[in-house]
Motif scaffolding. Sequence first.
Motif, PDB file in Angstrom:
ATOM      1  N   ARG A  24       1.632   4.071  64.403  1.00 37.69           N
ATOM      2  CA  ARG A  24       0.254   3.596  64.613  1.00 37.69           C
ATOM      3  C   ARG A  24       0.217   2.069  64.627  1.00 37.69           C
ATOM      4  NH1 ARG A  24      -2.632   8.034  60.754  1.00 37.69           N
ATOM      5  NH2 ARG A  24      -2.830   9.638  62.357  1.00 37.69           N
ATOM      6  N   ARG A  25       0.940   1.443  63.722  1.00 40.04           N
ATOM      7  CA  ARG A  25       0.977  -0.026  63.685  1.00 40.04           C
ATOM      8  C   ARG A  25       1.634  -0.568  64.947  1.00 40.04           C
ATOM      9  NH1 ARG A  25       1.604  -3.181  58.234  1.00 40.04           N
ATOM     10  NH2 ARG A  25       0.489  -4.604  59.580  1.00 40.04           N
ATOM     11  N   PHE A  26       2.777   0.023  65.346  1.00 39.73           N
ATOM     12  CA  PHE A  26       3.473  -0.454  66.542  1.00 39.73           C
ATOM     13  C   PHE A  26       2.599  -0.280  67.777  1.00 39.73           C
ATOM     14  CE2 PHE A  26       7.581   0.697  64.196  1.00 39.73           C
ATOM     15  CZ  PHE A  26       7.791  -0.599  63.772  1.00 39.73           C
ATOM     16  N   THR A  27       1.937   0.851  67.893  1.00 40.89           N
ATOM     17  CA  THR A  27       1.081   1.110  69.051  1.00 40.89           C
ATOM     18  C   THR A  27      -0.059   0.103  69.120  1.00 40.89           C
ATOM     19  OG1 THR A  27       1.635   3.463  68.979  1.00 40.89           O
ATOM     20  CG2 THR A  27      -0.354   2.862  70.182  1.00 40.89           C
ATOM     21  N   ALA A  28      -0.588  -0.280  67.972  1.00 38.08           N
ATOM     22  CA  ALA A  28      -1.709  -1.223  67.929  1.00 38.08           C
ATOM     23  C   ALA A  28      -1.274  -2.665  68.185  1.00 38.08           C
ATOM     24  CB  ALA A  28      -2.414  -1.129  66.575  1.00 38.08           C
ATOM     25  N   ASP A  29       0.009  -2.952  68.079  1.00 33.93           N
ATOM     26  CA  ASP A  29       0.493  -4.315  68.309  1.00 33.93           C
ATOM     27  C   ASP A  29       0.192  -4.757  69.742  1.00 33.93           C
ATOM     28  OD1 ASP A  29       1.495  -4.837  65.790  1.00 33.93           O
ATOM     29  OD2 ASP A  29       3.515  -4.169  66.268  1.00 33.93           O
ATOM     30  N   ASP A  30      -0.165  -6.012  69.889  1.00 33.06           N
ATOM     31  CA  ASP A  30      -0.482  -6.562  71.204  1.00 33.06           C
ATOM     32  C   ASP A  30       0.762  -7.244  71.788  1.00 33.06           C
ATOM     33  OD1 ASP A  30      -1.939  -7.335  73.421  1.00 33.06           O
ATOM     34  OD2 ASP A  30      -2.719  -9.137  72.451  1.00 33.06           O
ATOM     35  N   ILE A  31       1.821  -6.460  71.979  1.00 34.22           N
ATOM     36  CA  ILE A  31       3.078  -7.037  72.477  1.00 34.22           C
ATOM     37  C   ILE A  31       3.602  -6.319  73.716  1.00 34.22           C
ATOM     38  CG2 ILE A  31       3.784  -7.822  70.183  1.00 34.22           C
ATOM     39  CD1 ILE A  31       5.753  -5.407  70.126  1.00 34.22           C
ATOM     40  N   TRP A  32       2.957  -5.256  74.141  1.00 37.89           N
ATOM     41  CA  TRP A  32       3.536  -4.367  75.158  1.00 37.89           C
ATOM     42  C   TRP A  32       3.321  -4.848  76.578  1.00 37.89           C
ATOM     43  CZ3 TRP A  32       6.851  -2.055  72.450  1.00 37.89           C
ATOM     44  CH2 TRP A  32       6.564  -1.700  71.126  1.00 37.89           C
ATOM     45  N   GLY A  33       2.465  -5.829  76.789  1.00 41.15           N
ATOM     46  CA  GLY A  33       2.279  -6.357  78.139  1.00 41.15           C
ATOM     47  C   GLY A  33       1.760  -5.309  79.100  1.00 41.15           C
ATOM     48  N   PRO A  34       2.398  -5.183  80.260  1.00 38.99           N
ATOM     49  CA  PRO A  34       1.889  -4.280  81.290  1.00 38.99           C
ATOM     50  C   PRO A  34       2.274  -2.813  81.071  1.00 38.99           C
ATOM     51  CG  PRO A  34       3.850  -5.367  82.090  1.00 38.99           C
ATOM     52  CD  PRO A  34       3.552  -5.961  80.729  1.00 38.99           C
ATOM     53  N   ILE A  35       2.991  -2.507  79.998  1.00 39.96           N
ATOM     54  CA  ILE A  35       3.435  -1.128  79.773  1.00 39.96           C
ATOM     55  C   ILE A  35       2.997  -0.663  78.382  1.00 39.96           C
ATOM     56  CG2 ILE A  35       5.378  -1.315  81.369  1.00 39.96           C
ATOM     57  CD1 ILE A  35       7.222  -1.621  78.920  1.00 39.96           C
ATOM     58  N   SER A  36       3.159   0.627  78.160  1.00 37.00           N
ATOM     59  CA  SER A  36       2.826   1.212  76.861  1.00 37.00           C
ATOM     60  C   SER A  36       4.080   1.300  75.994  1.00 37.00           C
ATOM     61  CB  SER A  36       2.254   2.618  77.063  1.00 37.00           C
ATOM     62  OG  SER A  36       3.280   3.494  77.532  1.00 37.00           O
ATOM     63  N   LEU A  37       3.885   1.639  74.739  1.00 36.72           N
ATOM     64  CA  LEU A  37       5.007   1.845  73.829  1.00 36.72           C
ATOM     65  C   LEU A  37       5.926   2.950  74.343  1.00 36.72           C
ATOM     66  CD1 LEU A  37       6.535   1.485  71.128  1.00 36.72           C
ATOM     67  CD2 LEU A  37       4.806   2.929  70.059  1.00 36.72           C
ATOM     68  N   ARG A  38       5.368   4.025  74.856  1.00 37.55           N
ATOM     69  CA  ARG A  38       6.192   5.121  75.401  1.00 37.55           C
ATOM     70  C   ARG A  38       7.010   4.659  76.607  1.00 37.55           C
ATOM     71  NH1 ARG A  38       5.484  10.145  73.276  1.00 37.55           N
ATOM     72  NH2 ARG A  38       3.557  10.574  72.170  1.00 37.55           N
ATOM     73  N   GLU A  39       6.397   3.861  77.455  1.00 34.78           N
ATOM     74  CA  GLU A  39       7.125   3.344  78.614  1.00 34.78           C
ATOM     75  C   GLU A  39       8.224   2.388  78.162  1.00 34.78           C
ATOM     76  OE1 GLU A  39       3.576   3.613  81.943  1.00 34.78           O
ATOM     77  OE2 GLU A  39       3.576   1.958  80.518  1.00 34.78           O
ATOM     78  N   TYR A  40       7.921   1.582  77.155  1.00 35.31           N
ATOM     79  CA  TYR A  40       8.955   0.707  76.598  1.00 35.31           C
ATOM     80  C   TYR A  40      10.125   1.540  76.083  1.00 35.31           C
ATOM     81  CZ  TYR A  40      11.543  -2.269  73.483  1.00 35.31           C
ATOM     82  OH  TYR A  40      12.584  -2.932  72.871  1.00 35.31           O
ATOM     83  N   ASP A  41       9.839   2.666  75.454  1.00 35.84           N
ATOM     84  CA  ASP A  41      10.892   3.533  74.924  1.00 35.84           C
ATOM     85  C   ASP A  41      11.850   3.975  76.030  1.00 35.84           C
ATOM     86  OD1 ASP A  41      12.327   4.990  73.004  1.00 35.84           O
ATOM     87  OD2 ASP A  41      10.999   6.729  73.141  1.00 35.84           O
ATOM     88  N   VAL A  42      11.324   4.255  77.204  1.00 34.66           N
ATOM     89  CA  VAL A  42      12.176   4.630  78.337  1.00 34.66           C
ATOM     90  C   VAL A  42      13.077   3.451  78.723  1.00 34.66           C
ATOM     91  CG1 VAL A  42      12.190   5.208  80.807  1.00 34.66           C
ATOM     92  CG2 VAL A  42      10.648   6.416  79.241  1.00 34.66           C
ATOM     93  N   LEU A  43      12.493   2.267  78.850  1.00 33.93           N
ATOM     94  CA  LEU A  43      13.294   1.086  79.209  1.00 33.93           C
ATOM     95  C   LEU A  43      14.360   0.821  78.145  1.00 33.93           C
ATOM     96  CD1 LEU A  43      10.553  -1.408  80.529  1.00 33.93           C
ATOM     97  CD2 LEU A  43      11.839   0.340  81.805  1.00 33.93           C
ATOM     98  N   PHE A  44      13.978   0.907  76.871  1.00 32.95           N
ATOM     99  CA  PHE A  44      14.919   0.684  75.780  1.00 32.95           C
ATOM    100  C   PHE A  44      16.057   1.703  75.824  1.00 32.95           C
ATOM    101  CE2 PHE A  44      16.377   1.628  71.452  1.00 32.95           C
ATOM    102  CZ  PHE A  44      16.897   0.389  71.108  1.00 32.95           C
ATOM    103  N   THR A  45      15.728   2.958  76.030  1.00 35.81           N
ATOM    104  CA  THR A  45      16.747   4.009  76.091  1.00 35.81           C
ATOM    105  C   THR A  45      17.722   3.756  77.226  1.00 35.81           C
ATOM    106  OG1 THR A  45      15.223   5.607  75.100  1.00 35.81           O
ATOM    107  CG2 THR A  45      17.120   6.509  76.299  1.00 35.81           C
ATOM    108  N   LEU A  46      17.224   3.309  78.371  1.00 35.10           N
ATOM    109  CA  LEU A  46      18.105   3.004  79.504  1.00 35.10           C
ATOM    110  C   LEU A  46      19.010   1.809  79.207  1.00 35.10           C
ATOM    111  CD1 LEU A  46      15.630   3.620  82.455  1.00 35.10           C
ATOM    112  CD2 LEU A  46      17.632   5.011  81.855  1.00 35.10           C
ATOM    113  N   THR A  47      18.526   0.838  78.416  1.00 35.39           N
ATOM    114  CA  THR A  47      19.374  -0.313  78.092  1.00 35.39           C
ATOM    115  C   THR A  47      20.527   0.075  77.173  1.00 35.39           C
ATOM    116  OG1 THR A  47      18.100  -1.040  76.147  1.00 35.39           O
ATOM    117  CG2 THR A  47      17.484  -1.975  78.299  1.00 35.39           C
ATOM    118  N   LYS A  48      20.382   1.180  76.448  1.00 34.74           N
ATOM    119  CA  LYS A  48      21.460   1.619  75.561  1.00 34.74           C
ATOM    120  C   LYS A  48      22.622   2.232  76.330  1.00 34.74           C
ATOM    121  CE  LYS A  48      19.178   4.284  72.782  1.00 34.74           C
ATOM    122  NZ  LYS A  48      18.786   5.130  71.659  1.00 34.74           N
TER     123      LYS A  48
END
Length: 149
Positions: A24-48
Motif C-alpha cells: 500500500r505504501r509503495f503503491t501510494a508513492d509518487d515515483i512510478w511516472g508513466p507506469i504503475s507498480l505492476r507494470e514496473y514489476d514486469v520491467l524489473f523482472t525482465l531486467t533480472k
Amino acid sequence: MPSSTRLAVDAWESLFRSQVSLMRRFTADDIWGPISLREYDVLFTLTKCTTHRLRLHDLNNEILLSQPSLSRLCERLEKLGYVAREPDPTDKRGTVVVLTDDGLTLQREIGRKHAARIRRYVGDALSDDELTTLDALCTKLRLAQEDIS
C-alpha cells in the motif's frame, strides 16, 4: 506452547499483513511516472534476465497476475515503447516479451527511487542482521514450495 499449525498460521498472517502494508505504501508513492507498480514489476523482472527477455508464460510465473491480465499489461507497455512482443522462435504459439532500451532506462530511473523507498520503509525498521535473517527465511520459504506437493 502453541501448536505447529498455530505457529505457521500466525507467521503467515504476520508476513502477509506486512506485505500488504508495504505494498500500500509503495503503491501510494509518487515515483512510478508513466507506469504503475505492476507494470514496473514486469520491467524489473525482465531486467533480472541476462537477455532481458522472457516467454510470456515464464513471465507469468514471476508476476502475481492472471495470464489475460498480464497480456493486457504487456500490450500497454508495448504501446508505450517499454517492451516488444515477439513470436517465440521455439514455439510459434508462444510469445516472448523483450525489454526495450527505453524500458530499461525507465526501469533504472524508477528503480533508484524505489530502492530508496525500500530502504526507508524496510531498512529503517530492521537492523542489518534482521534484514539478512528475513532474506534467508523468505528465500527458504519460497524454495520449499517446490518440494511440497
